[in-house]
Design a protein around this motif. Sequence first.
Motif, PDB file in Angstrom:
ATOM      1  N   GLN A 109      24.634  35.996  80.684  1.00  0.00           N
ATOM      2  CA  GLN A 109      24.110  35.951  79.838  1.00  0.00           C
ATOM      3  C   GLN A 109      23.981  36.995  79.132  1.00  0.00           C
ATOM      4  OE1 GLN A 109      25.115  33.296  77.605  1.00  0.00           O
ATOM      5  NE2 GLN A 109      24.379  34.413  75.424  1.00  0.00           N
ATOM      6  N   LEU A 110      23.607  37.973  79.870  1.00  0.00           N
ATOM      7  CA  LEU A 110      23.138  39.206  79.650  1.00  0.00           C
ATOM      8  C   LEU A 110      24.400  40.227  80.171  1.00  0.00           C
ATOM      9  CD1 LEU A 110      20.233  39.704  81.896  1.00  0.00           C
ATOM     10  CD2 LEU A 110      19.864  39.377  79.510  1.00  0.00           C
ATOM     11  N   ALA A 111      24.992  40.518  80.822  1.00  0.00           N
ATOM     12  CA  ALA A 111      26.067  41.094  80.155  1.00  0.00           C
ATOM     13  C   ALA A 111      27.080  40.605  78.340  1.00  0.00           C
ATOM     14  CB  ALA A 111      27.536  40.629  81.745  1.00  0.00           C
ATOM     15  N   LEU A 147      28.146  44.117  78.348  1.00  0.00           N
ATOM     16  CA  LEU A 147      28.192  44.662  79.728  1.00  0.00           C
ATOM     17  C   LEU A 147      29.109  44.078  80.336  1.00  0.00           C
ATOM     18  CD1 LEU A 147      24.700  45.262  80.360  1.00  0.00           C
ATOM     19  CD2 LEU A 147      26.097  46.700  79.454  1.00  0.00           C
ATOM     20  N   GLY A 148      30.292  44.672  80.780  1.00  0.00           N
ATOM     21  CA  GLY A 148      31.158  43.819  81.863  1.00  0.00           C
ATOM     22  C   GLY A 148      30.537  43.063  83.321  1.00  0.00           C
ATOM     23  N   LEU A 149      30.643  42.499  83.208  1.00  0.00           N
ATOM     24  CA  LEU A 149      29.668  40.831  84.017  1.00  0.00           C
ATOM     25  C   LEU A 149      30.008  42.357  85.963  1.00  0.00           C
ATOM     26  CD1 LEU A 149      27.840  39.196  85.514  1.00  0.00           C
ATOM     27  CD2 LEU A 149      29.702  37.768  85.451  1.00  0.00           C
ATOM     28  N   ASP A 150      31.445  42.266  86.384  1.00  0.00           N
ATOM     29  CA  ASP A 150      31.415  43.100  87.355  1.00  0.00           C
ATOM     30  C   ASP A 150      30.866  44.403  87.148  1.00  0.00           C
ATOM     31  OD1 ASP A 150      32.574  40.558  88.316  1.00  0.00           O
ATOM     32  OD2 ASP A 150      34.880  41.563  88.045  1.00  0.00           O
ATOM     33  N   GLU A 151      30.874  45.056  86.298  1.00  0.00           N
ATOM     34  CA  GLU A 151      30.076  46.135  86.267  1.00  0.00           C
ATOM     35  C   GLU A 151      28.678  46.347  87.183  1.00  0.00           C
ATOM     36  OE1 GLU A 151      32.331  45.454  84.052  1.00  0.00           O
ATOM     37  OE2 GLU A 151      34.581  46.335  84.512  1.00  0.00           O
TER      38      GLU A 151
END
Length: 117
Positions: free
Chosen positions: A85-87, A92-96
């Motif tokens: 949710q924050l990503a 933002l990219g979740l993996d990054e």
Amino acid sequence: MADDDDKPKKHTLDTLFAVYANHQVIPTEIENEVFDGILLSQLDAWLEQAKLMPNPITRTQTGLIYMRYKKWRLEYEDFLEVLQQLALDNDLGLDEMKQTMLDAGVPSGDTGLVAVK
């Protein structure tokens, strides 16, 4: 020949989660209690160490998302949902984001304590 057991092990997101979930905790009645859930303050400390807070992620954002769960501590699966949710909210990219949190490593030598009841 070097033995693989002698090499330092690298943390994964779930092992770092366990480290942060048990960081800065004042034990209550139970000695050596191990927690499998993370407090909001511990999550915020991790995001700060990863330099994801206060920009682009704010304490208000983490607090609002965290409180949706209506729990004192979030388990690992809930934690992953919060990160997702924050990503999403911050483009933002979740993996990054996960890699940035991994790169932050274990908690710094902060001496602040969190009382757990």
